[in-house]
Design an enzyme around this catalytic site. Structure first.
Site, mmCIF file in Angstrom:
data_model
loop_
_atom_site.group_PDB
_atom_site.id
_atom_site.type_symbol
_atom_site.label_atom_id
_atom_site.label_comp_id
_atom_site.label_asym_id
_atom_site.label_seq_id
_atom_site.Cartn_x
_atom_site.Cartn_y
_atom_site.Cartn_z
ATOM 1 N N HIS A 93 -7.112 -1.862 15.069
ATOM 2 C CA HIS A 93 -7.283 -1.087 13.834
ATOM 3 C C HIS A 93 -7.043 -1.976 12.605
ATOM 4 O O HIS A 93 -7.871 -2.011 11.693
ATOM 5 C CB HIS A 93 -6.305 0.097 13.844
ATOM 6 C CG HIS A 93 -6.346 0.945 12.626
ATOM 7 N ND1 HIS A 93 -7.068 2.111 12.549
ATOM 8 C CD2 HIS A 93 -5.775 0.784 11.397
ATOM 9 C CE1 HIS A 93 -6.924 2.628 11.338
ATOM 10 N NE2 HIS A 93 -6.142 1.841 10.618
ATOM 11 N N GLU A 94 -5.924 -2.691 12.610
ATOM 12 C CA GLU A 94 -5.617 -3.513 11.429
ATOM 13 C C GLU A 94 -6.636 -4.637 11.275
ATOM 14 O O GLU A 94 -7.062 -4.953 10.167
ATOM 15 C CB GLU A 94 -4.199 -4.091 11.511
ATOM 16 C CG GLU A 94 -3.098 -3.058 11.686
ATOM 17 C CD GLU A 94 -3.155 -1.899 10.723
ATOM 18 O OE1 GLU A 94 -3.549 -2.095 9.558
ATOM 19 O OE2 GLU A 94 -2.813 -0.768 11.131
ATOM 20 N N GLU A 118 0.847 -1.193 0.000
ATOM 21 C CA GLU A 118 0.000 0.000 0.000
ATOM 22 C C GLU A 118 0.881 1.242 0.000
ATOM 23 O O GLU A 118 1.820 1.307 0.785
ATOM 24 C CB GLU A 118 -0.915 0.029 1.235
ATOM 25 C CG GLU A 118 -1.862 1.227 1.179
ATOM 26 C CD GLU A 118 -2.872 1.278 2.327
ATOM 27 O OE1 GLU A 118 -2.842 0.404 3.201
ATOM 28 O OE2 GLU A 118 -3.666 2.210 2.318
ATOM 29 N N MET A 151 0.213 -2.897 8.679
ATOM 30 C CA MET A 151 -0.451 -3.004 7.380
ATOM 31 C C MET A 151 -1.427 -4.174 7.384
ATOM 32 O O MET A 151 -1.084 -5.292 7.769
ATOM 33 C CB MET A 151 0.626 -3.168 6.296
ATOM 34 C CG MET A 151 0.076 -3.306 4.902
ATOM 35 S SD MET A 151 -0.839 -1.830 4.405
ATOM 36 C CE MET A 151 -2.085 -2.555 3.383
ATOM 37 N N GLU A 154 -9.783 4.551 6.110
ATOM 38 C CA GLU A 154 -8.968 4.940 7.266
ATOM 39 C C GLU A 154 -9.770 5.720 8.312
ATOM 40 O O GLU A 154 -9.667 5.459 9.510
ATOM 41 C CB GLU A 154 -7.729 5.731 6.818
ATOM 42 C CG GLU A 154 -6.754 4.920 5.966
ATOM 43 C CD GLU A 154 -6.270 3.626 6.627
ATOM 44 O OE1 GLU A 154 -6.493 3.443 7.833
ATOM 45 O OE2 GLU A 154 -5.684 2.785 5.908
#
Ligand code: HT7
Ligand code: ZN
Length: 887
Positions: A295-296, A119, A261, A318
């Site tokens: 979050h991931e 990314e 990531m 995001e």
């Protein structure tokens, strides 16, 4: 510099619904054979255009090798004319040199192992592909390598086979059944150990959890694994979302450009965001690990199952995922304090971004280098935008919107407008005007005035404006949720909430409320809040919970602020009252320093702090209420800044608080210590626990004030250090508290610390941070020594950030009047830019303040930036940022 524009978006002409990748890992290079199933679309023009920067070995269509004169390769764009109009297969062979790749994008080596980062546009460093998120495909990956050097071979999805090869080599094959964009591709090969666990989903499926680390780090993954299980359960209960593969892997790597990531099924983490144990991690580090793991993981639905149509839509995944991780952390513990921390972070970092040369909307309209747009605006302001839907719709309405979003878009690449439409359609709510939050940059300003009329009506006048930003001068009024309440300041009802009714045009509800969300839509509005009875003094509580990311101005008296601080039922509003008092006090100090008059006494503020020190409000809340706004926040929106004067004004206020409350801080420190020990039990080893963390946070605030008031106390601290520093939160708190101290004990303690942790890279980052953040006179010399320290490496982003990122925030040294700080940082950025442009461009943002500085510093800074800009080899990453600053 070529810019990409949102308005130029065109649907892809060729899709790649399936791709087979074969990685043949050799000593010096890796050979990649890719087989792309190409599906021409109705708009296909006959020329297949692919992106790639890897060494191209050969191309073939349907097995037929293409002669070199049948395609062109220019500026990393491969054009193959006259391709078949029917689906066909394209074979691409490339050769990669991961050990020479220091950009940490594409396939790269770290500590002898291989990792990928794709990314946003790293896949093109591996093979030739459209490499845009709206081209989604099913990936099958085969990896072969030497068994001893690379015993672990991982990629996305499920492992479908493995076996031995001649010459002590082996292979593994992975298949990911979910179509995904190329940016979610991942591969890891190396000598790693695996820590296993499992999770049973709500529908009863067993998911294997596998965490891969270097052998020496295996003892630091337990907390991360537990965090993952909490996150998986939370997503099921709060959002109804279940994990979809049979395995979820996390790999820790020391060299990584960002935090982590979310590659499908194979998350790759910066060691700093996954490893934690009590010896080496602070409470804040534990909280960060829990937040980033969550979050991931949450990206699996918000980002992977539903992805972005193009990179302009980055905030779609995001902003939404930050909102989800914030809510997760708030549900885990201390919702009030978490919210304040989130707002403080936004104000300290995103507000300055929104008021500076790199300001851009949550959905940028253009970019030169996409890596420059992983910003606080896209992430943090984006999360506030999602939170505003939640504020308007409530939890049930928001979840209805989420369900419709997944129902409509699972497996698709979509836009922020699709998300907004789902929220609107699921609730019959008009979010038309709300679209402006995605296209207008700058922090909106609300000028509010209020008056009490006839004792039973409170009239609010609200004017909104959005400051001009480099991309847009004039802006339209936005749809803003303003959460309000009223409090009595009358003697007989002091501090009580006043139930009020909303005007008919705003609400059909004739009932009274103690809190309401007003929907602002116009440049100016008058809103009347009616209530029963007669009051003489009414204090409005505005922007409760920080209901919108705006700057709100209201001419509160100091007395009114102390009423809110003591009585408001909304913790954010109480904190905000204290922040306003701090800001006023610093501004008054600054004015006194400029005019040469004595510093004010700040009676109202001292009274407020006295209240905070005595109040029974919980240690963590007490600690945040004692936090004074940082300098970057104080600069936002100002011109002709002399950073040293503002710095001295702030320091003088801290000195006053420290000396005025010296006894109270000592007593509170002792009390916090007693409470922490009572809760943890001294015999128990330290463990992260939110409640104990609150006491430790308070202790560290007290310590900083105590050592500020009496620097000589460092001698005693140095003596007792080994007993005091029995976990990293205390150790870090002590070192921060003595870090600016000019006495020799400070250096001795730091050296002891570095010796104790010399083989722990993450703790050594803390050491480099302390060196670079110190206000001591010898800091520049200590930084030079640090650059040559055996544990330092400019190629490691964590270390570069620790030393150079921290230096960029060290106001007295970075802004030294002779410009030496600017010259030093610019020189280091120039060095990094040659091998890791992404990190160089980030560090360059320390110069964002340039145009706001007083003329002398401005020209010194400009001169350094111009030197960098004149380098023909400067990357487009740094070029874009520096170009904007110099504009
Ligand atoms: N989505 C991830 C972004 C990211 C990244 C971007 C550019 C270069 C390297 C990167 N590493 C990770 C992280 C996230 O927001 O979850
Ligand atoms: Zn993310």
């Amino acid at each position: 510099q070529t810019a990409h524009y949102l308005k130029d978006y065109r649907a892809p002409e060729y899709l790649v619904p399936a791709i087979r990748l074969d990685f043949d890992i050799r000593e010096e290079h890796t050979a990649v054979a890719a087989e792309l199933s190409i599906q021409p679309q109705p708009n296909a023009g006959g020329t297949l255009v692919l992106q790639g920067s890897a060494e191209l070995v050969s191309l073939a269509i349907n097995g037929q090798r293409l002669p070199e004169n049948s395609y062109s390769l220019e500026n990393n764009t491969l054009s193959i004319p006259n391709v078949p109009a029917q689906p066909f297969s394209l074979s691409v062979s490339t050769r990669l040199y991961p050990h020479a790749n220091k950009s940490l994008m594409g396939l790269y080596a770290s500590g002898g192992n291989l990792y990928t980062q794709c990314e946003p546009e790293g896949f093109r460093k591996i093979t030739y592909h459209p490499d845009r998120p709206d081209v989604m495909g099913i990936y099958t990956t085969r990896i072969s390598a030497d068994r001893a050097r690379y015993p672990v071979l991982l990629s996305n999805g499920n492992r479908t086979g493995s076996g031995s090869l001649p010459d002590n080599r082996h292979w593994a094959e992975w298949h990911d059944p979910f179509a995904k964009p190329s940016y979610l591709f991942a591969l890891v090969a190396g000598d790693l150990v695996c820590t296993r666990d499992s999770f049973t989903t709500k529908s009863g499926r067993q998911v294997a959890l596998e965490f891969f680390t270097r052998a020496e780090d295996a003892g630091k993954v337990r907390f991360g694994i537990e965090s993952l299980k909490h996150a998986m359960r939370w997503d099921e209960t709060r959002f109804g979302l279940e994990y979809d593969l049979d395995i979820f892997m996390v790999v820790a790597v020391g060299d990584f450009n960002m935090g982590a990531m979310e590659n499908k099924g194979l998350n790759i983490f910066n060691t700093a965001c996954v490893l934690a144990d009590s010896r080496s991690a602070t409470d804040a580090d534990f909280e960060r690990v829990e937040g980033v793991i969550a979050h991931e993981y949450f990206h699996n639905w918000t980002g992977n199952r539903v992805t972005c149509r193009d990179w302009f839509q980055l905030s779609l995944k995001e902003g939404l995922t930050v909102f989800r991780d914030q809510e997760f952390s708030a549900d885990r513990a201390s919702r009030e304090v978490r919210r304040i921390e989130n707002v403080a972070f936004l104000r300290a970092h995103q507000f300055p971004e929104d008021a500076g040369p790199t300001a851009h909307p949550v959905r940028p309209a253009s970019y030169v280098e996409m890596n420059n747009f992983y910003t606080l605006t896209v992430y943090e302001k984006g999360a506030e935008v999602v939170r505003m839907y939640h504020t308007f719709l409530g939890e049930a309405g928001f979840q209805k919107g989420m369900q419709l979003y997944f129902q409509r878009h699972d497996g698709q690449a979509v836009t922020c407008d699709d998300f907004r439409a789902a929220m609107a359609d699921a609730n019959g709510f008009d979010f038309e005007q709300f679209a402006l939050w995605y296209s207008q940059a700058g922090t909106p300003v609300l000028e509010v005035s209020g008056s009490l009329q006839a004792g039973n009506r409170f009239m609010l006048n609200v004017r909104q404006s959005i400051p001009p930003t480099p991309d847009m001068a004039a802006k339209q009024p936005m749809m803003i949720p303003l959460k309000v309440a009223l409090f009595s300041a009358d003697e007989d009802s002091f501090g009580e909430p006043i139930p009020f009714r909303l005007p008919e045009n705003l609400s059909a509800d004739a009932n009274t409320h103690t809190e309401a969300v007003l929907t602002l839509q116009q440049a100016e509005e008058n809103i009347e809040l009616q209530f029963e009875g007669a009051y003489r003094q009414v204090v409005p509580s505005l922007l409760r919970g920080f209901s919108a990311p705006v700057n709100l101005h209201y001419a509160y008296s100091d007395h009114e602020l102390s009423v809110l601080l003591a009585c408001d039922s909304d913790p954010f509003a109480r904190w905000e009252a204290a922040q306003t008092l701090y800001r006023r006090a610093i501004a008054a100090n600054e004015a006194a320093l400029v005019s040469g008059s004595p510093l004010p006494e700040h009676r109202a503020l001292l009274q407020a702090i006295d209240y905070v020190l005595r109040a029974d409000i919980g240690a963590a809340f007490q600690a945040v209420l004692l936090g004074v706004p940082g300098e970057a926040e104080l600069w936002a929106g100002r011109k002709n800044i002399d950073p040293l004067i503002i710095h001295r004004a702030r320091e003088a206020l801290l000195d006053l608080i420290a000396s005025h409350f010296a006894e109270q801080f000592a007593a509170l420190n002792a009390e916090a210590r007693r409470m922490e020990e009572e809760q943890s039990g001294l015999a128990e080893p330290y463990e992260y626990h939110p409640q104990q963390a609150g006491w430790r946070a308070l202790r560290n605030v007290c310590r900083a004030f105590i050592l500020r008031a009496s620097p000589a106390h460092i001698a005693e601290v140095a003596e007792r250090y080994p007993q005091m520093a029995h976990n990293m939160t205390h150790e870090w708190g002590i070192l921060c508290a003595i870090n600016h101290n000019e006495r020799p004990e400070r250096n001795r303690l730091l050296e002891q610390f570095a010796a104790k942790f010399r083989s722990d890279d993450l703790v050594m980052c803390k050491y480099f941070t302390l060196i670079a953040a110190s206000h001591r006179a010898d800091t520049p010399a200590q930084i030079q020594a640090a650059l040559a320290h055996p544990a330092f490496s400019l190629e490691n982003p964590n270390k570069a950030r620790a030393l150079l990122g921290s230096f960029g925030r060290n106001v007295p040294h970075f802004h030294a009047a002779d410009g030496s700080g600017y010259a030093f940082l610019a020189g280091q950025i120039g060095r990094i830019d040659r091998f890791n442009p992404q990190i160089a461009a980030r560090l360059a943002q320390a110069f964002n303040i340039c145009a706001q500085l007083e003329p002398q510093r401005r020209s010194l800074m400009r001169a350094e930036l111009e030197k960098l800009a004149a380098d023909p080899a400067l990357s487009k990453d740094s070029g874009e940022i520096i170009g904007k600053i110099l504009q």
